[in-house]
Design a protein around this motif. Structure first.
Motif, mmCIF file in Angstrom:
data_model
loop_
_atom_site.group_PDB
_atom_site.id
_atom_site.type_symbol
_atom_site.label_atom_id
_atom_site.label_comp_id
_atom_site.label_asym_id
_atom_site.label_seq_id
_atom_site.Cartn_x
_atom_site.Cartn_y
_atom_site.Cartn_z
ATOM 1 N N MET A 1 0.848 -1.198 0.000
ATOM 2 C CA MET A 1 0.000 0.000 0.000
ATOM 3 C C MET A 1 0.885 1.250 0.000
ATOM 4 O O MET A 1 1.827 1.342 0.781
ATOM 5 N N PRO A 2 0.602 2.217 -0.886
ATOM 6 C CA PRO A 2 1.423 3.431 -0.936
ATOM 7 C C PRO A 2 1.389 4.175 0.398
ATOM 8 O O PRO A 2 0.373 4.206 1.089
ATOM 9 N N LYS A 3 2.524 4.763 0.723
ATOM 10 C CA LYS A 3 2.630 5.569 1.936
ATOM 11 C C LYS A 3 2.527 7.040 1.576
ATOM 12 O O LYS A 3 2.826 7.460 0.460
ATOM 13 N N LYS A 4 2.133 7.849 2.553
ATOM 14 C CA LYS A 4 1.909 9.269 2.310
ATOM 15 C C LYS A 4 2.445 10.069 3.481
ATOM 16 O O LYS A 4 2.153 9.770 4.636
ATOM 17 N N VAL A 5 3.246 11.109 3.174
ATOM 18 C CA VAL A 5 3.720 12.024 4.194
ATOM 19 C C VAL A 5 3.518 13.445 3.687
ATOM 20 O O VAL A 5 3.328 13.679 2.490
ATOM 21 N N GLN A 6 3.578 14.391 4.606
ATOM 22 C CA GLN A 6 3.438 15.811 4.265
ATOM 23 C C GLN A 6 4.715 16.544 4.647
ATOM 24 O O GLN A 6 5.229 16.387 5.761
ATOM 25 N N VAL A 7 5.249 17.331 3.708
ATOM 26 C CA VAL A 7 6.486 18.070 3.963
ATOM 27 C C VAL A 7 6.335 19.510 3.494
ATOM 28 O O VAL A 7 5.518 19.822 2.624
ATOM 29 N N THR A 8 7.133 20.393 4.080
ATOM 30 C CA THR A 8 7.179 21.792 3.663
ATOM 31 C C THR A 8 8.618 22.152 3.325
ATOM 32 O O THR A 8 9.545 21.812 4.072
ATOM 33 N N LEU A 9 8.797 22.825 2.197
ATOM 34 C CA LEU A 9 10.106 23.293 1.757
ATOM 35 C C LEU A 9 10.094 24.810 1.636
ATOM 36 O O LEU A 9 9.200 25.376 0.998
ATOM 37 N N LEU B 1 3.781 10.822 -2.090
ATOM 38 C CA LEU B 1 3.043 9.565 -2.187
ATOM 39 C C LEU B 1 3.864 8.558 -2.973
ATOM 40 O O LEU B 1 4.385 8.873 -4.050
ATOM 41 N N GLY B 2 4.013 7.350 -2.423
ATOM 42 C CA GLY B 2 4.759 6.331 -3.150
ATOM 43 C C GLY B 2 5.025 5.111 -2.293
ATOM 44 O O GLY B 2 4.436 4.943 -1.219
ATOM 45 N N GLU B 3 5.940 4.283 -2.773
ATOM 46 C CA GLU B 3 6.306 3.094 -2.021
ATOM 47 C C GLU B 3 6.970 3.474 -0.705
ATOM 48 O O GLU B 3 7.663 4.501 -0.616
ATOM 49 N N GLU B 4 6.768 2.637 0.292
ATOM 50 C CA GLU B 4 7.184 2.980 1.651
ATOM 51 C C GLU B 4 8.647 3.405 1.735
ATOM 52 O O GLU B 4 8.967 4.466 2.291
ATOM 53 N N GLU B 5 9.562 2.603 1.197
ATOM 54 C CA GLU B 5 10.980 2.929 1.307
ATOM 55 C C GLU B 5 11.305 4.250 0.620
ATOM 56 O O GLU B 5 12.082 5.064 1.141
ATOM 57 N N ASN B 6 10.703 4.459 -0.545
ATOM 58 C CA ASN B 6 10.963 5.693 -1.292
ATOM 59 C C ASN B 6 10.450 6.917 -0.547
ATOM 60 O O ASN B 6 11.122 7.958 -0.485
ATOM 61 N N VAL B 7 9.256 6.801 0.004
ATOM 62 C CA VAL B 7 8.665 7.924 0.739
ATOM 63 C C VAL B 7 9.500 8.241 1.981
ATOM 64 O O VAL B 7 9.755 9.417 2.283
ATOM 65 N N TYR B 8 9.949 7.217 2.686
ATOM 66 C CA TYR B 8 10.740 7.450 3.882
ATOM 67 C C TYR B 8 12.084 8.086 3.535
ATOM 68 O O TYR B 8 12.593 8.939 4.265
ATOM 69 N N GLN B 9 12.686 7.666 2.415
ATOM 70 C CA GLN B 9 13.935 8.285 1.973
ATOM 71 C C GLN B 9 13.718 9.766 1.655
ATOM 72 O O GLN B 9 14.545 10.617 2.005
ATOM 73 N N ALA B 10 12.608 10.047 0.980
ATOM 74 C CA ALA B 10 12.295 11.435 0.643
ATOM 75 C C ALA B 10 12.071 12.255 1.909
ATOM 76 O O ALA B 10 12.559 13.394 2.027
ATOM 77 N N TRP B 11 11.353 11.696 2.858
ATOM 78 C CA TRP B 11 11.096 12.381 4.134
ATOM 79 C C TRP B 11 12.407 12.717 4.837
ATOM 80 O O TRP B 11 12.637 13.850 5.259
ATOM 81 N N ASN B 12 13.273 11.719 4.960
ATOM 82 C CA ASN B 12 14.546 11.929 5.652
ATOM 83 C C ASN B 12 15.417 12.946 4.918
ATOM 84 O O ASN B 12 16.138 13.732 5.547
ATOM 85 N N HIS B 13 15.333 12.950 3.596
ATOM 86 C CA HIS B 13 16.126 13.897 2.830
ATOM 87 C C HIS B 13 15.617 15.323 3.041
ATOM 88 O O HIS B 13 16.426 16.252 3.182
ATOM 89 N N VAL B 14 14.312 15.489 3.080
ATOM 90 C CA VAL B 14 13.765 16.819 3.351
ATOM 91 C C VAL B 14 14.224 17.301 4.724
ATOM 92 O O VAL B 14 14.589 18.478 4.896
ATOM 93 N N LEU B 15 14.235 16.413 5.703
ATOM 94 C CA LEU B 15 14.733 16.794 7.022
ATOM 95 C C LEU B 15 16.180 17.284 6.937
ATOM 96 O O LEU B 15 16.569 18.250 7.610
ATOM 97 N N SER B 16 16.983 16.626 6.098
ATOM 98 C CA SER B 16 18.397 17.009 5.968
ATOM 99 C C SER B 16 18.566 18.354 5.282
ATOM 100 O O SER B 16 19.608 19.003 5.429
ATOM 101 N N LEU B 17 17.552 18.792 4.517
ATOM 102 C CA LEU B 17 17.618 20.072 3.816
ATOM 103 C C LEU B 17 17.218 21.246 4.694
ATOM 104 O O LEU B 17 17.439 22.406 4.307
#
Length: 280
Positions: free
Chosen positions: A1-9, A225-241
């Protein structure tokens, strides 16, 4: 099931994300690895890309701040236009026209934009007649069919670029907060945050809110929105930015308040000769 997170840049975080995605684009990688010429036409997002490639920040000339459409207070020797070939980078500011005339369809120009719209159109703003040396060089490049890739955040999205171009221009502006500008069409694929998230993490990015207060002014909020691993990588990368700073040669970030070398080329600027006045 696709995972979903919310981020602000923030704007600066978006510039860094786009720059990091740009160096992963196959066309850019191929040009860099095969010895073709890549011309970086510097703005703050392209400067961030230069940093990601290891060439350091670029000189920033025109900019828009709370005071309007402004220029740098002075000039520096840092490149505003950078030509990269076979791992070597040279300052192209003084001979950009000659260099562009040597480029061909195997080469590449990378530029930012001051405005994009939902129809995929993009434009640069110029305060100097003809766009100065860069404007003339870009015109020659387009006539020669040199490919262009445009790096631009969604905070540059405007309703209708056609209308903007019809009404903007250096001529006929009675008074301007900063130099009056004209818009110049640029053509090529545009890498925004949406494309950057796709390139870097294979996730879908949907804009759900724009701007905010204080440090959030100019920001964009996304659902990823996407596959769990991809979404989590994106989330962590936004945190690093988080906390990313504006890219650009620091000495070029000082803004003109009238009397700089560029004033003679600009029109209608309220800072020129201290022409600030109430219109009636």
């Amino acid at each position: 099931m696709p995972k979903k997170v919310q981020v602000t840049l923030t704007g600066n975080e978006s510039k860094r994300l786009i720059a990091q995605a740009a160096i992963r684009v196959p066309k850019i990688q191929n040009c860099l690895s095969q010895g073709h010429r890549v011309l970086l036409a510097g703005g703050t997002t392209v400067s961030a890309m230069s940093e990601e490639l290891g060439y350091g920040p670029m000189r920033i000339s025109g900019r828009i701040d709370a005071g309007g459409t402004r220029s740098a207070q002075g000039s520096t020797s840092t490149a505003h236009n950078l030509l990269i070939q076979a791992g070597q980078a040279v300052n192209a500011d003084k001979n950009i026209q000659a260099l562009v005339e040597q480029m061909d369809s195997n080469d590449l120009i990378i530029t930012g934009a001051n405005a994009i719209d939902s129809h995929g159109r993009a434009a640069l703003a110029f305060a100097a007649l003809g766009g100065g040396s860069r404007g003339h060089a870009l015109h020659s490049a387009f006539m020669q069919g040199i490919p262009t890739i445009i790096l631009c955040g969604l905070n540059k999205l405007i309703p209708d670029l056609g209308a903007a171009m019809a009404y903007s221009g250096r001529s006929g502006v009675e008074q301007s907060m900063g130099a009056a500008i004209g818009l110049y069409n640029i053509f090529g694929p545009i890498i925004t945050e949406i494309k950057a998230f796709d390139i870097l993490f294979s996730v879908q990015a949907i804009v759900i809110a724009g701007s905010g207060i204080e440090s959030g002014e100019g920001s964009r909020t996304f659902i990823l929105l996407g596959e769990e691993e991809n979404v989590y990588q994106a989330w962590n990368h936004v945190l690093s930015l988080k906390g990313s700073m504006l890219s650009g040669d620091k000495s070029s970030l000082a803004v003109c308040y009238g009397g700089c070398d560029n004033c003679v080329r600009h029109v209608a600027c309220m800072y020129k000769d201290d022409e600030r006045k109430v219109l009636d």
